[in-house]
Design a protein around this motif. Structure first.
Motif, PDB file in Angstrom:
ATOM      1  N   ASP A   9       0.817  -1.219   0.000  1.00 36.56           N
ATOM      2  CA  ASP A   9       0.000   0.000   0.000  1.00 36.56           C
ATOM      3  C   ASP A   9       0.852   1.271   0.000  1.00 36.56           C
ATOM      4  O   ASP A   9       0.428   2.314  -0.492  1.00 36.56           O
ATOM      5  CB  ASP A   9      -0.934   0.013   1.216  1.00 36.56           C
ATOM      6  CG  ASP A   9      -0.169   0.141   2.521  1.00 36.56           C
ATOM      7  OD1 ASP A   9       0.293  -0.880   3.039  1.00 36.56           O
ATOM      8  OD2 ASP A   9      -0.002   1.270   3.003  1.00 36.56           O
ATOM      9  N   VAL A  10       2.067   1.176   0.565  1.00 35.28           N
ATOM     10  CA  VAL A  10       2.944   2.351   0.650  1.00 35.28           C
ATOM     11  C   VAL A  10       3.320   2.840  -0.754  1.00 35.28           C
ATOM     12  O   VAL A  10       3.504   4.034  -0.977  1.00 35.28           O
ATOM     13  CB  VAL A  10       4.222   1.992   1.455  1.00 35.28           C
ATOM     14  CG1 VAL A  10       5.265   3.090   1.360  1.00 35.28           C
ATOM     15  CG2 VAL A  10       3.869   1.710   2.903  1.00 35.28           C
ATOM     16  N   LEU A  11       3.395   1.893  -1.686  1.00 33.68           N
ATOM     17  CA  LEU A  11       3.897   2.230  -3.021  1.00 33.68           C
ATOM     18  C   LEU A  11       2.798   2.351  -4.064  1.00 33.68           C
ATOM     19  O   LEU A  11       3.044   2.752  -5.190  1.00 33.68           O
ATOM     20  CB  LEU A  11       4.896   1.149  -3.455  1.00 33.68           C
ATOM     21  CG  LEU A  11       6.059   0.974  -2.475  1.00 33.68           C
ATOM     22  CD1 LEU A  11       6.815  -0.296  -2.759  1.00 33.68           C
ATOM     23  CD2 LEU A  11       6.977   2.180  -2.525  1.00 33.68           C
ATOM     24  N   ASP A  12       1.561   2.014  -3.684  1.00 38.24           N
ATOM     25  CA  ASP A  12       0.463   1.982  -4.649  1.00 38.24           C
ATOM     26  C   ASP A  12      -0.224   3.349  -4.731  1.00 38.24           C
ATOM     27  O   ASP A  12      -0.891   3.767  -3.782  1.00 38.24           O
ATOM     28  CB  ASP A  12      -0.541   0.902  -4.193  1.00 38.24           C
ATOM     29  CG  ASP A  12      -1.679   0.725  -5.189  1.00 38.24           C
ATOM     30  OD1 ASP A  12      -1.776   1.537  -6.132  1.00 38.24           O
ATOM     31  OD2 ASP A  12      -2.464  -0.227  -5.012  1.00 38.24           O
ATOM     32  N   PRO A  13      -0.094   4.061  -5.867  1.00 33.86           N
ATOM     33  CA  PRO A  13      -0.674   5.410  -5.964  1.00 33.86           C
ATOM     34  C   PRO A  13      -2.196   5.416  -5.861  1.00 33.86           C
ATOM     35  O   PRO A  13      -2.790   6.458  -5.596  1.00 33.86           O
ATOM     36  CB  PRO A  13      -0.243   5.892  -7.354  1.00 33.86           C
ATOM     37  CG  PRO A  13       0.755   4.917  -7.839  1.00 33.86           C
ATOM     38  CD  PRO A  13       0.566   3.638  -7.098  1.00 33.86           C
ATOM     39  N   ALA A  14      -2.830   4.252  -6.076  1.00 34.22           N
ATOM     40  CA  ALA A  14      -4.298   4.203  -5.997  1.00 34.22           C
ATOM     41  C   ALA A  14      -4.778   4.146  -4.555  1.00 34.22           C
ATOM     42  O   ALA A  14      -5.974   4.222  -4.289  1.00 34.22           O
ATOM     43  CB  ALA A  14      -4.805   2.977  -6.759  1.00 34.22           C
TER      44      ALA A  14
END
Ligand SMILES: [Zn+2]
Length: 463
Positions: free
Chosen positions: A384-389
């Motif tokens: 989640d830290v890297l997911d722009p969505a």
């Protein structure tokens, strides 16, 4: 055993309930608990029939609450016809599980919090509870309602899970439809209610929410006055919380500043809002400095929820007292980065700090966000830290995939990011590009850019 009969019972609810004969008595009502442990029944004193009309409206407003929101907002489910054959005005709602206690028991003062710490709870649990509180107020405000009585006795909390449950939904205010029944609780009320008789509204709720969130995180009322404003006790109180209301950490006015502010909590100190991540500090400043007299400037419940959710990525553990606290990477002097609970300096080496950048457009451009990630030895970088969505971390990361791990390479005295995903990790820094497939690692240092995949956020190594 008293028997409660309900009116126009919706599906899934019994038409009668046996309740425990000893209710919990409040100012305006008595709350009975059903013997099966599933429901609570609130019976108002006297026969305030106008309440029934308001309750019907509230039931209508909240009937479409999604199941996940029903766990933290206990809405009225049906009206009460009678208790022990005696007509009355009241309603039934679900009862929060036994594991929930009144929030005040955990946050009213540092002694109560310290008691929880000795039982194995920690400050990270309080952070989760604060996030849950902000979320429930957000849901209410999104529906155009005002709670009008936000304080630590109107929330239940379970520190072990970080969940909070909002109570007193029957008092909600809807401008033009449902008038307020109460003005709020002393210490939590917005100053304009005391100064000009303002009626509770979303902006006054925002003030109460900010006070409650700080109470949950700092174990004190950050608006607590410390001087008298009149020889008359009542006048002094009214002035101190109203006309003369002043943030205890106002940068220019120190009249309400606690003497032991910023000293370690476990040495009879007092936690400062400056121990909180920058994003949360900025909201506190808006709420208590700019927004104190300008209610439109106060942060919304949604902004609080967002900032508190992201705060989890900035936590670090004290090597001495084992407490979790936000690592103060914003303080330029490393020696000032200390545990706010016991005063121990952060362990060496200082953790790796990543600054997240959001992808912007399709040209491979990125824009700095206000999110930072503090990573010590063996910390994981979650999907989640890297997911722009995904704008904020989920409430729990138990099911979240691990994209990478951070390790301190003792032999080289450098941080490494180990790839745990199928995507290629690339890292640009010092004029070179490193690439790591699954199981391989890249060396990182301040100024390096780490790309975790083609669609992901970019991380810039701050330090
Ligand atoms: Zn400590």
């Amino acid at each position: 055993m008293p028997r409660v009969v309900l009116k126009s019972v919706p599906p899934g609810l019994p038409s009668q309930l046996d309740v425990d004969p000893n209710p919990r008595l409040g100012g305006e009502a008595a709350v009975y608990f059903s013997t099966d442990g599933k429901f609570a029944v609130k019976i108002y004193r006297g026969m305030p029939t106008q309440r029934e009309e308001a309750l019907l409206q509230i039931m209508h407003l909240f009937q479409s609450l999604p199941p996940d929101q029903e766990t933290f907002i206990l809405r009225p489910l049906a009206l009460v016809e009678s208790i022990d054959n005696r007509s009355c005005v009241g309603f039934v709602m679900k009862r929060a599980p036994e594991s929930f206690r009144e929030l005040a028991e955990f946050v009213k003062n540092p002694i109560l919090a310290a008691k929880q710490f000795t039982k194995g709870r920690n400050w990270a649990d309080y952070l989760k509870v604060a996030r849950s509180i902000a979320r429930s107020v957000k849901v209410l405000h999104y529906r155009g309602c005002t709670h009008s009585d936000i304080h630590y006795s109107n929330f239940l909390a379970n520190l072990a899970t970080g969940d909070a449950v909002m109570l007193e939904l029957d008092g909600v205010v809807v401008p033009g439809f449902l008038p307020p029944n109460v003005a709020g609780m002393a210490g939590f009320m917005a100053p304009e209610i005391l100064v000009s008789g303002e009626r509770p509204n979303e902006r006054t709720d925002r003030h109460s929410l900010a006070v409650l969130l700080m109470h949950t995180l700092l174990f004190r009322n950050v608006m607590q006055p410390l001087i008298e404003y009149s020889g008359n006790v009542e006048d002094s109180e009214r002035l101190a919380w109203g006309e003369k209301a002043l943030f205890s950490e106002h940068p220019k006015d120190r009249r309400h500043r606690p003497r032991n502010l910023g000293k370690p909590l476990f040495s009879q100190g007092c936690l400062s809002y400056r121990m909180l991540p920058l994003k949360v500090q900025h909201l506190a400043e808006r709420a208590f400095i700019k927004g104190l007299c300008h209610p439109d400037k106060r942060p919304s419940a949604h902004e609080w929820e967002n900032a508190l959710a992201c705060a989890v990525d900035e936590l670090y553990q004290c090597s001495r007292c084992r407490q979790y606290y936000p690592y103060q990477h914003w303080l330029p002097e490393v020696r000032r980065r200390r545990c706010p609970f016991c005063g121990e300096p952060a362990a060496q080496p200082p953790p790796l700090i990543l600054h997240l950048y959001e992808p912007k457009g399709k040209g491979g451009f990125f824009e700095a966000s206000d999110r930072f990630v503090v990573l010590g030895h063996r910390f994981k970088v979650f999907g989640d830290v890297l997911d722009p969505a995904r704008p904020v971390p989920p409430p729990s990361r138990r099911k979240e995939p691990v994209i990478a791990r951070v390790i301190w390479d003792m032999s080289e005295g450098r941080w490494r990011i180990v790839n745990d995903s199928l995507e290629l990790i690339s890292c640009i820094g010092d004029g070179a590009i490193q690439r790591a497939r699954q199981g391989e690692s890249v060396v990182v240092a301040p100024g390096y850019q780490v790309q975790f995949g083609p669609e992901s956020r970019l991380a810039l190594v701050k330090e």
